[in-house]
Design a protein around this motif. Structure first.
Motif, PDB file in Angstrom:
ATOM      1  N   LEU A   1     -15.410 -22.444  20.747  1.00 13.04           N
ATOM      2  CA  LEU A   1     -15.156 -23.781  21.019  1.00 13.04           C
ATOM      3  C   LEU A   1     -14.254 -23.697  19.353  1.00 13.04           C
ATOM      4  O   LEU A   1     -13.263 -23.966  19.123  1.00 13.04           O
ATOM      5  CB  LEU A   1     -16.056 -24.324  21.132  1.00 13.04           C
ATOM      6  N   THR A   2     -15.312 -22.830  18.471  1.00 10.38           N
ATOM      7  CA  THR A   2     -14.990 -22.391  17.639  1.00 10.38           C
ATOM      8  C   THR A   2     -13.865 -21.858  16.634  1.00 10.38           C
ATOM      9  O   THR A   2     -12.998 -21.686  16.425  1.00 10.38           O
ATOM     10  CB  THR A   2     -15.927 -22.385  15.997  1.00 10.38           C
ATOM     11  N   GLU A   3     -13.742 -20.895  17.718  1.00 12.40           N
ATOM     12  CA  GLU A   3     -12.319 -19.848  17.809  1.00 12.40           C
ATOM     13  C   GLU A   3     -10.975 -20.362  18.046  1.00 12.40           C
ATOM     14  O   GLU A   3     -10.425 -20.174  17.491  1.00 12.40           O
ATOM     15  CB  GLU A   3     -12.523 -18.390  18.485  1.00 12.40           C
ATOM     16  N   ALA A   4     -11.373 -21.015  18.922  1.00 14.78           N
ATOM     17  CA  ALA A   4     -10.305 -21.294  19.697  1.00 14.78           C
ATOM     18  C   ALA A   4      -9.488 -23.454  18.909  1.00 14.78           C
ATOM     19  O   ALA A   4      -8.517 -22.873  18.956  1.00 14.78           O
ATOM     20  CB  ALA A   4     -10.110 -22.291  20.638  1.00 14.78           C
ATOM     21  N   LEU A   5     -10.809 -23.797  18.514  1.00 16.09           N
ATOM     22  CA  LEU A   5      -9.866 -24.540  17.505  1.00 16.09           C
ATOM     23  C   LEU A   5      -9.714 -24.509  16.329  1.00 16.09           C
ATOM     24  O   LEU A   5      -8.218 -24.632  15.588  1.00 16.09           O
ATOM     25  CB  LEU A   5     -11.058 -26.050  17.290  1.00 16.09           C
ATOM     26  N   THR A   6     -10.253 -23.028  15.265  1.00 20.15           N
ATOM     27  CA  THR A   6      -9.472 -22.209  14.328  1.00 20.15           C
ATOM     28  C   THR A   6      -8.091 -22.193  14.656  1.00 20.15           C
ATOM     29  O   THR A   6      -7.328 -22.075  14.132  1.00 20.15           O
ATOM     30  CB  THR A   6     -11.224 -21.616  14.349  1.00 20.15           C
ATOM     31  N   ALA A   7      -8.015 -21.247  15.597  1.00 24.85           N
ATOM     32  CA  ALA A   7      -6.798 -20.884  16.102  1.00 24.85           C
ATOM     33  C   ALA A   7      -5.903 -22.164  16.018  1.00 24.85           C
ATOM     34  O   ALA A   7      -4.241 -22.337  15.600  1.00 24.85           O
ATOM     35  CB  ALA A   7      -6.525 -20.162  17.266  1.00 24.85           C
ATOM     36  N   LEU A   8      -6.167 -22.962  16.572  1.00 25.28           N
ATOM     37  CA  LEU A   8      -4.756 -24.720  17.069  1.00 25.28           C
ATOM     38  C   LEU A   8      -4.628 -25.190  15.727  1.00 25.28           C
ATOM     39  O   LEU A   8      -3.963 -25.094  15.635  1.00 25.28           O
ATOM     40  CB  LEU A   8      -5.533 -25.154  18.272  1.00 25.28           C
ATOM     41  N   LEU A   9      -5.936 -25.031  15.140  1.00 25.70           N
ATOM     42  CA  LEU A   9      -5.946 -26.225  14.015  1.00 25.70           C
ATOM     43  C   LEU A   9      -4.798 -25.298  13.171  1.00 25.70           C
ATOM     44  O   LEU A   9      -3.612 -25.529  11.785  1.00 25.70           O
ATOM     45  CB  LEU A   9      -6.905 -26.049  13.281  1.00 25.70           C
ATOM     46  N   THR A  10      -4.933 -23.958  12.436  1.00 29.87           N
ATOM     47  CA  THR A  10      -4.202 -23.564  12.004  1.00 29.87           C
ATOM     48  C   THR A  10      -2.433 -22.724  12.398  1.00 29.87           C
ATOM     49  O   THR A  10      -2.004 -22.863  11.306  1.00 29.87           O
ATOM     50  CB  THR A  10      -4.566 -21.589  11.669  1.00 29.87           C
ATOM     51  N   ALA A  11      -2.674 -22.621  13.554  1.00 29.75           N
ATOM     52  CA  ALA A  11      -0.821 -22.589  14.189  1.00 29.75           C
ATOM     53  C   ALA A  11      -0.332 -23.692  13.522  1.00 29.75           C
ATOM     54  O   ALA A  11       0.789 -24.145  13.294  1.00 29.75           O
ATOM     55  CB  ALA A  11      -0.774 -21.889  15.873  1.00 29.75           C
ATOM     56  N   LEU A  12      -0.852 -24.752  14.400  1.00 30.96           N
ATOM     57  CA  LEU A  12      -0.628 -26.489  14.234  1.00 30.96           C
ATOM     58  C   LEU A  12      -0.299 -27.279  12.686  1.00 30.96           C
ATOM     59  O   LEU A  12      -0.143 -28.000  13.282  1.00 30.96           O
ATOM     60  CB  LEU A  12      -0.848 -27.070  15.562  1.00 30.96           C
ATOM     61  N   ARG A  13      -1.163 -26.850  12.210  1.00 27.90           N
ATOM     62  CA  ARG A  13      -1.214 -27.304  10.396  1.00 27.90           C
ATOM     63  C   ARG A  13      -0.164 -27.683  10.196  1.00 27.90           C
ATOM     64  O   ARG A  13       0.403 -27.405   9.615  1.00 27.90           O
ATOM     65  CB  ARG A  13      -2.268 -26.867   9.834  1.00 27.90           C
ATOM     66  N   ASP A  14      -0.107 -29.413   9.389  1.00 27.20           N
ATOM     67  CA  ASP A  14       1.068 -29.460   8.962  1.00 27.20           C
ATOM     68  C   ASP A  14       1.150 -28.743   7.483  1.00 27.20           C
ATOM     69  O   ASP A  14       0.315 -28.775   7.415  1.00 27.20           O
ATOM     70  CB  ASP A  14       1.378 -30.952   8.172  1.00 27.20           C
ATOM     71  N   PRO A  15       2.716 -28.203   7.246  1.00 28.23           N
ATOM     72  CA  PRO A  15       2.412 -28.209   6.353  1.00 28.23           C
ATOM     73  C   PRO A  15       2.360 -28.452   4.726  1.00 28.23           C
ATOM     74  O   PRO A  15       3.010 -29.489   4.899  1.00 28.23           O
ATOM     75  CB  PRO A  15       3.764 -27.044   5.999  1.00 28.23           C
TER      76      PRO A  15
ATOM     77  N   ARG B   1       0.326 -33.306  14.409  1.00 30.79           N
ATOM     78  CA  ARG B   1       0.496 -32.549  15.123  1.00 30.79           C
ATOM     79  C   ARG B   1      -0.751 -31.825  16.031  1.00 30.79           C
ATOM     80  O   ARG B   1      -0.649 -31.126  16.892  1.00 30.79           O
ATOM     81  CB  ARG B   1       2.067 -30.993  15.330  1.00 30.79           C
ATOM     82  N   ALA B   2      -0.966 -31.204  14.602  1.00 32.14           N
ATOM     83  CA  ALA B   2      -2.996 -30.442  14.550  1.00 32.14           C
ATOM     84  C   ALA B   2      -3.914 -31.205  15.488  1.00 32.14           C
ATOM     85  O   ALA B   2      -4.532 -30.752  16.356  1.00 32.14           O
ATOM     86  CB  ALA B   2      -3.021 -29.746  14.077  1.00 32.14           C
ATOM     87  N   ALA B   3      -3.739 -32.575  15.172  1.00 35.25           N
ATOM     88  CA  ALA B   3      -5.038 -33.547  15.081  1.00 35.25           C
ATOM     89  C   ALA B   3      -4.546 -33.551  16.875  1.00 35.25           C
ATOM     90  O   ALA B   3      -4.993 -33.857  18.112  1.00 35.25           O
ATOM     91  CB  ALA B   3      -5.016 -34.468  14.625  1.00 35.25           C
TER      92      ALA B   3
END
Length: 188
Positions: free
Chosen positions: A168-182, A140-142
């Motif tokens: 870009l780093t801030e936005a990608l960090t937020a996106l990847l953190t929010a959608l990272r698979d548990p 999902r995050a990918a």
């Protein structure tokens, strides 16, 4: 490049067409323009490519192959870095530094919207980015990161200054953190 090296001449024509696609778009490419850009006789473009569509398709296939090489480099960078978002942001900022390359990628996307036979080549970038990222952040995050980066590349076409790697780093960090698979739990 001489007539005795037909593969070099064919490559030169494809490279010239690629430069023109970045400069004037797919719709602005003509046999005459490509021949002039490549420094070959006009007849050479029709000798090596049955028509303009064939030449554009070969050029976009080469662009897709170039995308695959970039994705390999991104994968190596991600393997070497501890922070996926920062590594990805830095690679994206570096990619944006070559405006012609990302203009060609976006031209490929636009052409594929109207020509289904070009879609597999156009998807090399986005599908490949998901494939590179999924083992690190989950599917999902990918997918979300790939869509976000595509949007960043598109936005950069109309802005004089693309987003810097910090944003870009801030936005990608937020996106990847929010959608990272548990993480997978113990089997039940």
């Amino acid at each position: 490049m001489s007539r005795r090296d037909p593969e070099a001449r064919r490559r030169a024509i494809i490279e010239a067409a690629g430069r023109l696609i970045a400069e004037v778009g797919v719709g602005g490419v003509t046999h005459r323009r490509v021949a002039a850009e490549a420094g070959v006789p006009l007849g050479a473009t029709t000798y090596y490519f049955k028509d303009l569509d064939d030449l554009v398709e070969a050029t976009l296939a080469q662009s897709a192959a170039d995308c695959a090489e970039w994705l390999d480099a991104w994968q190596r960078d991600l393997d070497a870095g501890a922070d996926v978002a920062a590594s990805l942001a830095e690679a994206t900022a570096e990619y944006l530094a070559d405006r012609a390359r990302h203009r060609t990628l976006n031209e490929m996307y636009a052409a594929a919207a109207h020509r289904p036979e070009l879609r597999p080549a156009a998807r090399v970038w986005s599908d490949g980015l998901v494939r590179v990222l999924a083992p690190r952040v989950g599917g999902r995050a990918a997918q979300a990161a790939s869509a976000f980066i595509d949007g960043v590349l598109l936005q950069a076409l109309i802005n004089d200054r693309p987003l810097d790697s910090g944003i870009l780093t801030e936005a990608l960090t937020a996106l990847l953190t929010a959608l990272r698979d548990p993480p997978a739990g113990p089997p039940s």
